[in-house]
Design an enzyme around this catalytic site. Sequence first.
Site, PDB file in Angstrom:
ATOM      1  N   PRO A  97      29.126  17.182   3.870  1.00  0.00           N
ATOM      2  CA  PRO A  97      28.649  17.873   4.923  1.00  0.00           C
ATOM      3  C   PRO A  97      29.702  17.457   6.232  1.00  0.00           C
ATOM      4  CG  PRO A  97      26.681  16.795   3.701  1.00  0.00           C
ATOM      5  CD  PRO A  97      28.199  16.201   3.045  1.00  0.00           C
ATOM      6  N   GLY A 101      27.361  12.603  10.113  1.00  0.00           N
ATOM      7  CA  GLY A 101      27.598  11.213   9.982  1.00  0.00           C
ATOM      8  C   GLY A 101      28.081  10.628   8.682  1.00  0.00           C
ATOM      9  N   GLY A 103      31.235  11.097   7.511  1.00  0.00           N
ATOM     10  CA  GLY A 103      32.729  10.775   7.380  1.00  0.00           C
ATOM     11  C   GLY A 103      33.461  11.748   6.860  1.00  0.00           C
ATOM     12  N   ALA A 107      37.228  11.273   5.750  1.00  0.00           N
ATOM     13  CA  ALA A 107      37.652  11.166   3.861  1.00  0.00           C
ATOM     14  C   ALA A 107      38.812  12.182   3.882  1.00  0.00           C
ATOM     15  CB  ALA A 107      36.609  11.836   3.315  1.00  0.00           C
ATOM     16  N   ASP A 148      34.415   3.651  10.314  1.00  0.00           N
ATOM     17  CA  ASP A 148      34.428   4.915   9.150  1.00  0.00           C
ATOM     18  C   ASP A 148      35.593   4.961   8.496  1.00  0.00           C
ATOM     19  OD1 ASP A 148      31.877   5.677  10.339  1.00  0.00           O
ATOM     20  OD2 ASP A 148      32.670   7.747  10.982  1.00  0.00           O
TER      21      ASP A 148
HETATM   22  O1  PMV Z   1      30.922   9.247  12.403  1.00  0.00           O
HETATM   23  P1  PMV Z   1      29.381   8.928  12.754  1.00  0.00           P
HETATM   24  O2  PMV Z   1      28.708   9.904  13.057  1.00  0.00           O
HETATM   25  O3  PMV Z   1      28.965   8.240  11.159  1.00  0.00           O
HETATM   26  O4  PMV Z   1      29.148   7.589  13.834  1.00  0.00           O
HETATM   27  C1  PMV Z   1      30.036   6.504  13.772  1.00  0.00           C
HETATM   28  C2  PMV Z   1      28.988   5.450  14.269  1.00  0.00           C
HETATM   29  C3  PMV Z   1      28.980   5.381  15.594  1.00  0.00           C
HETATM   30  O5  PMV Z   1      28.720   3.798  15.535  1.00  0.00           O
HETATM   31  C4  PMV Z   1      27.733   5.986  16.419  1.00  0.00           C
HETATM   32  C5  PMV Z   1      30.509   5.444  16.179  1.00  0.00           C
HETATM   33  C6  PMV Z   1      31.534   4.479  15.850  1.00  0.00           C
HETATM   34  O6  PMV Z   1      32.701   4.814  16.301  1.00  0.00           O
HETATM   35  O7  PMV Z   1      31.411   3.523  15.140  1.00  0.00           O
END
Ligand code: PMV
Length: 309
Positions: A97, A101, A103, A107, A148
């Site tokens: 999706p 959050g 990735g 990916a 990520d």
């Molecule tokens: O990409 P997301 O929505 O999983 O966010 C990553 C996590 C954060 O800590 C909010 C941002 C980051 O760059 O680590």
Amino acid sequence: MSTAYAPGKAILFGEHAVVYGRPAIAVPVGKVRACAVVSPSPGGTGIMLSAPDLKRTYPLSQAAPDDPLGAIVSNTLAHLGVTGHPDLTVTVTSTIPIARGMGSGTAISVSIVRALAAHFGATLSDAEVSALTFEVEKIYHGTPSGIDNTVVTYQKPVYFVKGQRVETLTVKTPFLLIVADTGIASPTHVAVGDVGRKWQCDREECEAVFDRIGAVARAARQAIELGQPAKLGPLMNDNQALLQSLGVSSPELDRLIEVALGAGAAGAKLSGAGRGGNMIALAPGTSASAVENSLVAAGAKGVIVNEVS
Ligand code: PMV
């Protein structure tokens, strides 16, 4: 033709605080994934980018400078030393999706780097794949921590501290994580920007919250490595309370978290940037289907049961 896949991901502990140097833990979610296919094209087309999910096909030469697909293809070709404009098509599809959050963009990048490397007969290390992807993360995120691209590239649970050597985790006792989607898109850079403004206004308070989140992540690491998943539930709840104090939860996330806890989850929290996107719940023993069914009944837009091992 060369094909490569990359998984989705969930942040278990430490989001947001990780941007400020505290540790975080993330795990791959292999039930959803991105796929990149590099195939030769008829002569004279140059490099074509194709995203059938978005109903878009366009030449790399017409990609805008801030187009993440164009950027990852161009940067990877430069890294591989490919010059000129070979006739090929890079096609990307994904079941991850978008903007939840998980990735999705990361990916896509990782799968493109690996498919292009395979196409040109090159072997890239995980560190190289992750570094190429990190450069493009900046287009999506502004100031990404790098967690990520690390978890999606290494495809293993990671204990991540910005700027430090990558540490993969050995999960002594596997556990089940339920990932549920609020259905609300939440661009990471918006929530990260809001936390940044809060930090500007009240550094002392925010730093104290980040310290406490860091302590939760360290305790979670120990529980994972010692095979004590029962300890993770309360830690998830602590982490969620700290994220709420940073203002990154939302009524929809809070509701799904409450539903999961009510159905027997040992702990639950938002995962990723927050405001929308996904929540995760730890389902001990035989509670997974009860938690899953309750989340679906409560209106979650997608529920994934993922073993962390
Ligand atoms: O990409 P997301 O929505 O999983 O966010 C990553 C996590 C954060 O800590 C909010 C941002 C980051 O760059 O680590």
